[in-house]
Scaffold this active site. Sequence first.
Site: not given
Length: 110
Positions: A66-68
């Site tokens: 995951y990221c932003r």
Amino acid sequence: MSGPFNDISLEELKAGLATGAVLLVDVREADEYAAGHIAGAIFNPLSKFDPSQLPVAGDGQKLVIYCRSGRRSVSAMEQARLMGRRDANTHFGGGILAWVNAGEPVVGGM
């Protein structure tokens, strides 16, 4: 891209983290990670992303990136696939924004 990637729902992610079935990798940068990340997430920033540093999921486990907001996690999955990591094919597409917006807790620091 040689095929679609999988997206995990918030409910699936929470359940997997609770049972240890999800190995979560955060590909945001150090300042973002330190400001707040999902508890248990492994730090592997996209700017220095190394697919060989990804954990290997055990039996019954799933690797989730995951990221932003979902863009960098797709890039990380593409890089991992190019390096032969077929298991790095699932992300939490909503990213930390969806997690926080759902009222879920984050932890700070490195």
